[in-house]
Motif scaffolding. Structure first.
Motif, short mmCIF file in Angstrom:
data_model
loop_
_atom_site.label_atom_id
_atom_site.label_comp_id
_atom_site.label_asym_id
_atom_site.label_seq_id
_atom_site.Cartn_x
_atom_site.Cartn_y
_atom_site.Cartn_z
N THR A 86 0.83 -1.20 0.00
CA THR A 86 0.00 0.00 0.00
C THR A 86 0.87 1.26 0.00
O THR A 86 0.35 2.35 -0.23
CB THR A 86 -0.93 0.03 1.23
OG1 THR A 86 -0.14 -0.11 2.42
CG2 THR A 86 -1.94 -1.11 1.15
N ASP A 222 -4.57 1.72 -17.53
CA ASP A 222 -4.26 0.94 -16.33
C ASP A 222 -2.95 0.18 -16.39
O ASP A 222 -2.51 -0.36 -15.37
CB ASP A 222 -5.38 -0.06 -16.05
CG ASP A 222 -6.68 0.61 -15.66
OD1 ASP A 222 -6.67 1.84 -15.49
OD2 ASP A 222 -7.70 -0.09 -15.52
N ASP A 539 -7.43 0.40 -6.84
CA ASP A 539 -6.81 1.53 -7.52
C ASP A 539 -5.98 0.93 -8.65
O ASP A 539 -5.32 -0.10 -8.47
CB ASP A 539 -5.91 2.30 -6.55
CG ASP A 539 -5.34 3.58 -7.17
OD1 ASP A 539 -4.66 3.49 -8.21
OD2 ASP A 539 -5.57 4.66 -6.61
N LYS A 540 -6.01 1.54 -9.82
CA LYS A 540 -5.31 0.96 -10.97
C LYS A 540 -3.82 0.78 -10.74
O LYS A 540 -3.19 -0.04 -11.41
CB LYS A 540 -5.54 1.82 -12.22
CG LYS A 540 -4.99 3.23 -12.14
CD LYS A 540 -5.34 4.01 -13.40
CE LYS A 540 -4.76 5.41 -13.37
NZ LYS A 540 -5.13 6.18 -14.59
N LYS A 541 -3.26 1.51 -9.76
CA LYS A 541 -1.82 1.35 -9.50
C LYS A 541 -1.50 -0.05 -9.01
O LYS A 541 -0.35 -0.50 -9.11
CB LYS A 541 -1.34 2.38 -8.50
CG LYS A 541 -1.77 2.15 -7.05
CD LYS A 541 -1.19 3.21 -6.13
CE LYS A 541 -1.55 2.96 -4.67
NZ LYS A 541 -0.99 3.99 -3.77
N TYR A 542 -2.51 -0.78 -8.48
CA TYR A 542 -2.24 -2.10 -7.93
C TYR A 542 -1.99 -3.16 -9.01
O TYR A 542 -1.67 -4.30 -8.68
CB TYR A 542 -3.40 -2.53 -7.03
CG TYR A 542 -3.49 -1.70 -5.76
CD1 TYR A 542 -2.39 -1.54 -4.92
CD2 TYR A 542 -4.67 -1.04 -5.42
CE1 TYR A 542 -2.46 -0.77 -3.77
CE2 TYR A 542 -4.75 -0.27 -4.26
CZ TYR A 542 -3.64 -0.13 -3.45
OH TYR A 542 -3.72 0.63 -2.32
N ASN A 560 6.75 3.08 -10.83
CA ASN A 560 5.52 2.71 -11.51
C ASN A 560 4.44 3.76 -11.30
O ASN A 560 4.44 4.46 -10.28
CB ASN A 560 5.04 1.34 -11.00
CG ASN A 560 5.67 0.20 -11.76
OD1 ASN A 560 5.90 0.29 -12.97
ND2 ASN A 560 5.97 -0.90 -11.08
N PRO A 561 3.49 3.89 -12.24
CA PRO A 561 2.45 4.91 -12.15
C PRO A 561 1.65 4.80 -10.86
O PRO A 561 1.31 3.70 -10.42
CB PRO A 561 1.56 4.62 -13.37
CG PRO A 561 2.45 3.90 -14.33
CD PRO A 561 3.38 3.08 -13.48
N GLY A 562 1.36 5.93 -10.26
CA GLY A 562 0.51 5.98 -9.08
C GLY A 562 1.24 5.80 -7.77
O GLY A 562 0.71 6.08 -6.70
N TRP A 563 2.49 5.31 -7.83
CA TRP A 563 3.26 5.06 -6.61
C TRP A 563 4.20 6.25 -6.33
O TRP A 563 4.81 6.32 -5.31
CB TRP A 563 4.08 3.77 -6.75
CG TRP A 563 3.23 2.54 -6.78
CD1 TRP A 563 2.90 1.81 -7.89
CD2 TRP A 563 2.60 1.90 -5.69
NE1 TRP A 563 2.10 0.75 -7.55
CE2 TRP A 563 1.90 0.78 -6.19
CE3 TRP A 563 2.55 2.15 -4.32
CZ2 TRP A 563 1.17 -0.08 -5.39
CZ3 TRP A 563 1.81 1.29 -3.52
CH2 TRP A 563 1.13 0.20 -4.05
#
Length: 563
Positions: A86, A222, A539-542, A560-563
């Motif tokens: 997370t 995604d 969340d698409k980052k997962y 990576n995207p979103g992180w």
């Protein structure tokens, strides 16, 4: 057949740099000479080390691949149901261990170039090294997407490699396929406890199915800017079908017992096995059975998974003519049982969970000693061996010695049917020669080319693909974290969002239980233990793990995207 036991090896420390590309393997410290690489005993020792990467049921009290991997819509964990990551982490064993294995594989390949062995002998060991390099990069790509690609032994002078970029994951997966093709063509060993050409084919089938479907269903939004690639998908799906076809024409047959694949103390006689991990009493053991009836709590099957199993007329809950009342009933032993439900369902369900519910106020003693409870009431019995292991061996950590399947025929049948269906080339004969053999073993009618619609189909795919995916889910329930990665490659990870899909946190129907000591919803279904305060939001980052910050700092990698 004598079991070959390869015990776990403690990893040595890295070199002074913290860059994982420099981490050395414990077997990489010796006198590196052509004579060393020309000795088959040395080469066997080097290659046997790769076996430690196939966890199976785990070693000792350590967690393995089966049952423990609960992040999906199949299980509710008794401790933590959140995403694997997370937050961005400084370091990760997944990353570190993978690049140690990559380095070791490259080390073996480099050493073999000096060997005076015959071409065929060297090719077998090269095949083993490439197989394991492929398997490791496959894991890395599944987890991280684009990753640094290294096919040489790196030293501190190789700054372009040490500080190089992440490589397009499609390019890396092309290399994975090439390595697996080489392994399938050149490995000559035949021992099912070690690496064989058939194992390479089975691995290739799994990997190519993953890649083919991932590339078909991925989206730009995604999946780190990479949209569908139907040409690539078709190529990999054809590679999967080809690998499966080769295995299906060999001397493998379904085991008569579905559960016998998971709870046997000797899989050497099982005609379904392609590669398995052997355990031995007092020598190499595991704790999987004990964990499924741990008095501290156990993972339970979800209502979502329970409802996936067909009724014996071959129809789902919404359309069957058989009894669908799933409320547990009290028996003479003051236990709430589900025997009536199991009697009319896919036989695999009764071989996977207990006929008695286990929940607070009504704990269950499967092995006749300590009572346990399940997070959902449904308790997992699939891996238990009630005839060959003593009660003491079943009830204590590090005492179980049932062998673990890693690659086996039923998975090949599932891979084949799905690949052919995704390609649009499947025939009824294809179904009957593969997945329908599993349906028959489960006491079900075979899948037809044009099956009736199931109102529960929430994946936006054809009725046929829905039924093939259902069969895969039920056949491989709780196995090897298969379900999680299936949802990734189908682009369906949102299905484990507990707010959007509450059935992934619900369990058994205990509406007949007066004043239950556990939480239930308005319809009487048990709410998974510990989940009221563990909302799992998608969340698409997962779709990707975060790159460890330590590697970003040292190697100038992007996140990576979103992180």
């Amino acid at each position: 057949m004598k079991k070959i036991l390869i015990c776990s090896i403690m990893m040595m420390g890295a070199l002074t740099s913290c860059n994982s590309f420099l981490d050395i393997h414990p077997d990489d410290t010796f006198t590196n000479t052509p004579a060393y690489w020309s000795n088959t005993d040395n080469l066997d020792n080097q290659c046997n080390t790769f076996l430690n990467n196939y966890l199976g049921y785990g070693n000792g009290s350590s967690y393995g691949w089966f049952y423990f991997k609960a992040l999906s819509d199949d299980q509710v964990d008794f401790t933590d149901n959140n995403w694997t990551f997370t937050n961005v982490v400084a370091s990760s064993a997944d990353w570190k261990s993978a690049y140690e294995t990559v380095r070791h594989a490259n080390y073996v390949l480099t050493g073999l170039a000096k060997s005076s062995l015959s071409y065929d002998a060297k090719a077998t060991y090269e095949g083993i090294a490439k197989l394991n390099r492929a398997w490791t990069y496959y894991q890395l790509v599944r987890q991280y997407g684009d990753v640094p690609f290294i096919n040489t032994v790196v030293n501190t002078a190789d700054e372009e490699i040490l500080y190089g970029p992440r490589i397009n994951r499609d390019v890396v997966m092309d290399s994975v396929l090439n390595d697996l093709n080489y392994a399938a063509e050149h490995i000559t060993q035949t021992n099912k406890q070690r690496f064989t050409a058939d194992m390479a084919l089975a691995m290739k089938a799994d990997v190519a199915l993953y890649e083919g479907t991932y590339c078909k269903y991925r989206t730009v939004a995604d999946n780190a800017g990479k949209g569908p690639d139907l040409t690539r998908a078709q190529r990999f799906l054809n590679e999967c079908a080809d690998a499966c076809t080769k295995l299906m024409t060999k001397d493998y047959h379904l085991n008569a017992s579905y559960k016998g694949n998971y709870n046997s103390t000797d899989l050497s006689k099982n005609p379904e096995m392609i590669f398995y991990k052997p355990y031995s009493k007092g020598k190499l053991t595991h704790s999987t059975i004990n964990y499924t009836m741990n008095t501290s709590g156990t993972n339970g099957m979800t209502k979502d998974a329970f409802d996936a199993y067909l009724f014996l007329d071959g129809k789902p809950k919404a359309t069957t003519s058989l009894a669908t009342n799933d409320a547990a009933t009290l028996n003479a032993n003051n236990q709430y049982g589900i025997e009536a439900q199991l009697a009319v369902r896919d036989k695999r369900l009764a071989e996977t969970i207990d006929p008695v519910l286990a929940f607070k106020g009504h704990a269950y003693q499967r092995a006749g000693t300590h009572a346990f409870t399940s997070t959902t009431g449904y308790a997992v019995s699939k891996y238990d061996n009630t005839t060959e292991l003593t009660i003491d061996e079943r009830n204590n950590n590090n005492r179980q010695y049932t062998d673990c399947p890693i690659f086996w025929l039923s998975v090949v049948y599932l891979d084949y049917a799905e690949a052919k269906a995704e390609l649009g080339t499947i025939t009824q004969t294809d179904l009957d020669n593969s997945i329908n053999k599993l349906q028959i073993r489960a006491g079900l009618p075979g899948i037809q080319l044009a099956p009736a619609a199931d109102p529960a189909n929430n994946m936006g795919v054809s009725n046929l693909l829905w039924e093939i995916r259902r069969a895969r889910r039920c056949e491989l329930m709780f196995d090897n974290w298969t379900r999680y990665w299936d949802l990734i490659r189908w682009h369906q990870l949102h299905l484990i969002d507990s707010e959007q899909h509450p059935n992934v946190y619900l369990g058994a129907n205990i509406s007949n239980v007066p004043n239950p000591e556990v939480d239930v919803n308005s319809n009487g279904y048990m709410i998974g233990s510990n989940t009221l305060n563990q909302v799992r939001r998608f969340d698409k980052k997962y779709y990707f793990y975060p790159i460890p910050t330590g590697q970003i700092t040292l190697s100038n990698l992007t996140q990576n995207p979103g992180w």
